[in-house]
Design a protein around this motif. Structure first.
Motif, PDB file in Angstrom:
ATOM      1  N   THR A 206       0.818  -1.210   0.000  1.00  0.00           N
ATOM      2  CA  THR A 206       0.000   0.000   0.000  1.00  0.00           C
ATOM      3  C   THR A 206       0.859   1.270   0.000  1.00  0.00           C
ATOM      4  O   THR A 206       0.525   2.241  -0.672  1.00  0.00           O
ATOM      5  N   THR A 207       1.981   1.261   0.729  1.00  0.00           N
ATOM      6  CA  THR A 207       2.842   2.440   0.664  1.00  0.00           C
ATOM      7  C   THR A 207       3.505   2.547  -0.712  1.00  0.00           C
ATOM      8  O   THR A 207       3.791   3.649  -1.183  1.00  0.00           O
ATOM      9  N   GLY A 208       3.743   1.401  -1.351  1.00  0.00           N
ATOM     10  CA  GLY A 208       4.262   1.438  -2.719  1.00  0.00           C
ATOM     11  C   GLY A 208       3.272   2.056  -3.679  1.00  0.00           C
ATOM     12  O   GLY A 208       3.638   2.814  -4.587  1.00  0.00           O
ATOM     13  N   ILE A 209       1.999   1.754  -3.486  1.00  0.00           N
ATOM     14  CA  ILE A 209       0.950   2.329  -4.337  1.00  0.00           C
ATOM     15  C   ILE A 209       0.831   3.828  -4.102  1.00  0.00           C
ATOM     16  O   ILE A 209       0.707   4.625  -5.039  1.00  0.00           O
ATOM     17  N   VAL A 210       0.884   4.236  -2.822  1.00  0.00           N
ATOM     18  CA  VAL A 210       0.836   5.671  -2.515  1.00  0.00           C
ATOM     19  C   VAL A 210       2.049   6.380  -3.107  1.00  0.00           C
ATOM     20  O   VAL A 210       1.940   7.474  -3.667  1.00  0.00           O
ATOM     21  N   ALA A 211       3.228   5.752  -2.988  1.00  0.00           N
ATOM     22  CA  ALA A 211       4.450   6.353  -3.540  1.00  0.00           C
ATOM     23  C   ALA A 211       4.321   6.549  -5.046  1.00  0.00           C
ATOM     24  O   ALA A 211       4.777   7.564  -5.596  1.00  0.00           O
ATOM     25  N   LYS A 212       3.704   5.575  -5.724  1.00  0.00           N
ATOM     26  CA  LYS A 212       3.491   5.701  -7.161  1.00  0.00           C
ATOM     27  C   LYS A 212       2.558   6.862  -7.463  1.00  0.00           C
ATOM     28  O   LYS A 212       2.779   7.639  -8.401  1.00  0.00           O
ATOM     29  N   ALA A 213       1.526   7.027  -6.644  1.00  0.00           N
ATOM     30  CA  ALA A 213       0.563   8.103  -6.856  1.00  0.00           C
ATOM     31  C   ALA A 213       1.212   9.473  -6.680  1.00  0.00           C
ATOM     32  O   ALA A 213       1.037  10.360  -7.518  1.00  0.00           O
ATOM     33  N   VAL A 214       1.973   9.646  -5.598  1.00  0.00           N
ATOM     34  CA  VAL A 214       2.569  10.959  -5.360  1.00  0.00           C
ATOM     35  C   VAL A 214       3.691  11.239  -6.361  1.00  0.00           C
ATOM     36  O   VAL A 214       3.937  12.398  -6.723  1.00  0.00           O
ATOM     37  N   ALA A 215       4.379  10.191  -6.826  1.00  0.00           N
ATOM     38  CA  ALA A 215       5.396  10.393  -7.856  1.00  0.00           C
ATOM     39  C   ALA A 215       4.748  10.873  -9.155  1.00  0.00           C
ATOM     40  O   ALA A 215       5.270  11.770  -9.828  1.00  0.00           O
ATOM     41  N   PHE A 216       3.606  10.282  -9.496  1.00  0.00           N
ATOM     42  CA  PHE A 216       2.873  10.710 -10.684  1.00  0.00           C
ATOM     43  C   PHE A 216       2.412  12.155 -10.530  1.00  0.00           C
ATOM     44  O   PHE A 216       2.529  12.969 -11.463  1.00  0.00           O
ATOM     45  N   LEU A 217       1.893  12.509  -9.361  1.00  0.00           N
ATOM     46  CA  LEU A 217       1.430  13.878  -9.123  1.00  0.00           C
ATOM     47  C   LEU A 217       2.593  14.862  -9.156  1.00  0.00           C
ATOM     48  O   LEU A 217       2.437  16.000  -9.604  1.00  0.00           O
ATOM     49  N   THR A 218       3.747  14.426  -8.680  1.00  0.00           N
ATOM     50  CA  THR A 218       4.935  15.290  -8.728  1.00  0.00           C
ATOM     51  C   THR A 218       5.385  15.505 -10.165  1.00  0.00           C
ATOM     52  O   THR A 218       5.683  16.635 -10.578  1.00  0.00           O
ATOM     53  N   ASP A 219       5.424  14.431 -10.952  1.00  0.00           N
ATOM     54  CA  ASP A 219       5.798  14.552 -12.362  1.00  0.00           C
ATOM     55  C   ASP A 219       4.805  15.417 -13.131  1.00  0.00           C
ATOM     56  O   ASP A 219       5.169  16.037 -14.127  1.00  0.00           O
ATOM     57  N   SER A 220       3.557  15.443 -12.663  1.00  0.00           N
ATOM     58  CA  SER A 220       2.513  16.227 -13.326  1.00  0.00           C
ATOM     59  C   SER A 220       2.466  17.669 -12.840  1.00  0.00           C
ATOM     60  O   SER A 220       1.603  18.442 -13.272  1.00  0.00           O
ATOM     61  N   GLY A 221       3.369  18.034 -11.929  1.00  0.00           N
ATOM     62  CA  GLY A 221       3.413  19.403 -11.447  1.00  0.00           C
ATOM     63  C   GLY A 221       2.385  19.723 -10.382  1.00  0.00           C
ATOM     64  O   GLY A 221       2.150  20.891 -10.069  1.00  0.00           O
ATOM     65  N   PHE A 222       1.782  18.695  -9.774  1.00  0.00           N
ATOM     66  CA  PHE A 222       0.757  18.917  -8.759  1.00  0.00           C
ATOM     67  C   PHE A 222       1.340  18.917  -7.342  1.00  0.00           C
ATOM     68  O   PHE A 222       0.776  19.539  -6.445  1.00  0.00           O
ATOM     69  N   LEU A 223       2.416  18.188  -7.137  1.00  0.00           N
ATOM     70  CA  LEU A 223       3.087  18.147  -5.842  1.00  0.00           C
ATOM     71  C   LEU A 223       4.565  18.464  -6.025  1.00  0.00           C
ATOM     72  O   LEU A 223       5.115  18.295  -7.117  1.00  0.00           O
ATOM     73  N   GLN A 224       5.189  18.899  -4.927  1.00  0.00           N
ATOM     74  CA  GLN A 224       6.631  19.100  -4.910  1.00  0.00           C
ATOM     75  C   GLN A 224       7.203  18.318  -3.732  1.00  0.00           C
ATOM     76  O   GLN A 224       6.709  18.430  -2.608  1.00  0.00           O
ATOM     77  N   ARG A 225       8.212  17.521  -4.003  1.00  0.00           N
ATOM     78  CA  ARG A 225       8.832  16.733  -2.921  1.00  0.00           C
ATOM     79  C   ARG A 225       9.668  17.653  -2.048  1.00  0.00           C
ATOM     80  O   ARG A 225      10.454  18.459  -2.558  1.00  0.00           O
ATOM     81  N   THR A 226       9.507  17.538  -0.739  1.00  0.00           N
ATOM     82  CA  THR A 226      10.223  18.411   0.185  1.00  0.00           C
ATOM     83  C   THR A 226      11.168  17.655   1.118  1.00  0.00           C
ATOM     84  O   THR A 226      11.942  18.280   1.838  1.00  0.00           O
ATOM     85  N   GLY A 227      11.094  16.316   1.136  1.00  0.00           N
ATOM     86  CA  GLY A 227      11.970  15.561   2.017  1.00  0.00           C
ATOM     87  C   GLY A 227      11.731  14.071   1.909  1.00  0.00           C
ATOM     88  O   GLY A 227      10.855  13.617   1.161  1.00  0.00           O
ATOM     89  N   ASP A 228      12.516  13.316   2.662  1.00  0.00           N
ATOM     90  CA  ASP A 228      12.439  11.855   2.617  1.00  0.00           C
ATOM     91  C   ASP A 228      11.790  11.244   3.853  1.00  0.00           C
ATOM     92  O   ASP A 228      11.630  10.025   3.930  1.00  0.00           O
ATOM     93  N   ASP A 229      11.442  12.068   4.832  1.00  0.00           N
ATOM     94  CA  ASP A 229      10.858  11.539   6.059  1.00  0.00           C
ATOM     95  C   ASP A 229       9.512  10.878   5.794  1.00  0.00           C
ATOM     96  O   ASP A 229       8.764  11.285   4.900  1.00  0.00           O
ATOM     97  N   ASN A 230       9.215   9.855   6.590  1.00  0.00           N
ATOM     98  CA  ASN A 230       7.902   9.197   6.559  1.00  0.00           C
ATOM     99  C   ASN A 230       7.516   8.700   5.165  1.00  0.00           C
ATOM    100  O   ASN A 230       6.376   8.846   4.732  1.00  0.00           O
ATOM    101  N   GLY A 231       8.500   8.139   4.479  1.00  0.00           N
ATOM    102  CA  GLY A 231       8.246   7.592   3.155  1.00  0.00           C
ATOM    103  C   GLY A 231       8.307   8.609   2.040  1.00  0.00           C
ATOM    104  O   GLY A 231       8.169   8.265   0.872  1.00  0.00           O
ATOM    105  N   GLY A 232       8.518   9.874   2.379  1.00  0.00           N
ATOM    106  CA  GLY A 232       8.532  10.955   1.399  1.00  0.00           C
ATOM    107  C   GLY A 232       7.516  12.024   1.789  1.00  0.00           C
ATOM    108  O   GLY A 232       6.359  11.702   2.049  1.00  0.00           O
ATOM    109  N   THR A 233       7.953  13.265   1.863  1.00  0.00           N
ATOM    110  CA  THR A 233       7.064  14.380   2.214  1.00  0.00           C
ATOM    111  C   THR A 233       6.871  15.279   1.003  1.00  0.00           C
ATOM    112  O   THR A 233       7.791  15.499   0.221  1.00  0.00           O
ATOM    113  N   TYR A 234       5.663  15.805   0.861  1.00  0.00           N
ATOM    114  CA  TYR A 234       5.299  16.584  -0.330  1.00  0.00           C
ATOM    115  C   TYR A 234       4.431  17.776   0.054  1.00  0.00           C
ATOM    116  O   TYR A 234       3.707  17.731   1.057  1.00  0.00           O
TER     117      TYR A 234
END
Length: 292
Positions: A206-234
């Protein structure tokens, strides 16, 4: 002798001159739409983009031309501003539309995971903007983490299971049934990180699925990654706020928010602490996406 003047000879008001649209204007309008299709591009960092945005706001004829170009491509203009650029979203029949089924197939070979990927996207949107006033405030910035989204969905799973039990519904239907009522059952049974000895995050977890979702949103310009804590912060962008505004009326998002998993007390949204976490399979130190 009196000169006879025909009505047709009378002087008529001269038609108001309008500037003709030139091929160069059409090219500029298409160029602006092309900028809008590059979601990571910020107007503040591209002078041509900024100039075309200014022209859009100051020249109604050019604005209508750019809107027409976007419409012809099956795009809906959400906003044109210095903060968001030319923010567009694809209509269902647009060649630029991304179907959730296509997205899920690229992310996983398991067709049953389609609902899980959809639920992950809904959860990110619900956590990023849990209140109507958050969506209405142009200055609001939402923050999420991968582990926090997973924790949120698992708590929502508990709520949905309790609701089904109270209503006497079947709590174990076929997993390929549509909607949240099926997705939460699959999610609750899925491991959060995978079965590896070092607890590495597997793509099908499930965290892998969430990671895929936020990576897609980041590539689409909807999110910006701000750190690596807690699996990745955005953090959210103006474009994502506009996108969520556009989908705010969806039944699935409304159902997720109505579960009451994201209570608001002092204006700071937090995840509702579960009564019993023994069976939730939460990641250690899940890191809630909002905290005081």
């Amino acid at each position: 002798m009196t000169e006879h003047v025909e009505w047709s000879d009378a002087e008529a008001p001269a038609p108001q001159a309008t500037a003709a649209v030139t091929p160069a204007d059409a090219a500029d309008a298409a160029r602006l739409v092309a900028f809008g299709l590059q979601p990571k591009l910020q107007p503040a960092r591209d002078q041509e983009y900024a100039d075309l945005l200014r022209r859009y706001r100051e020249d109604p004829t050019f604005a209508r031309l750019a809107d027409a170009v976007a419409a012809g491509l099956g795009l809906v203009v959400l906003e044109v501003s210095p903060r968001a650029g030319m923010a567009v979203t694809a209509a269902e029949d647009s060649v630029f539309a991304v179907r959730m089924g296509d997205y899920a197939r690229r992310a996983s070979a398991d067709s049953g995971d389609r609902f899980l990927h959809g639920l992950a996207h809904l959860a990110v949107a619900a956590l990023a903007f849990p209140r109507p006033e958050d969506l209405a405030d142009d200055g609001y910035i939402g923050r999420v983490t991968v582990n926090g989204v997973d924790a949120f969905v698992r708590q929502a799973c508990r709520r949905l299971e309790e609701r089904a039990a109270e209503q006497g519904e079947n709590t174990d239907p076929a997993t390929d049934a549509p909607g949240l009522e099926a997705a939460w059952r699959i999610w609750a049974r899925r491991s959060a990180t995978g079965a590896t000895k070092d607890a590495r995050r597997l793509a099908g977890s499930t965290t892998g699925i969430v990671a895929k979702a936020v990576a897609f949103l980041t590539d689409s310009g909807f999110l910006q990654r701000t750190g690596d804590d807690n699996g990745g912060t955005y953090r959210t962008t103006a474009r994502y706020q506009l996108q969520v505004r556009d989908m705010a009326g969806s039944a699935a998002l409304g159902e997720l928010l109505e579960l009451g998993v994201v209570p608001v007390t002092d204006g700071t949204p937090t995840l509702l602490p579960p009564e019993d976490t023994d069976d939730l399979e939460l990641v250690a130190e899940a890191g809630l996406p909002f905290h005081s």
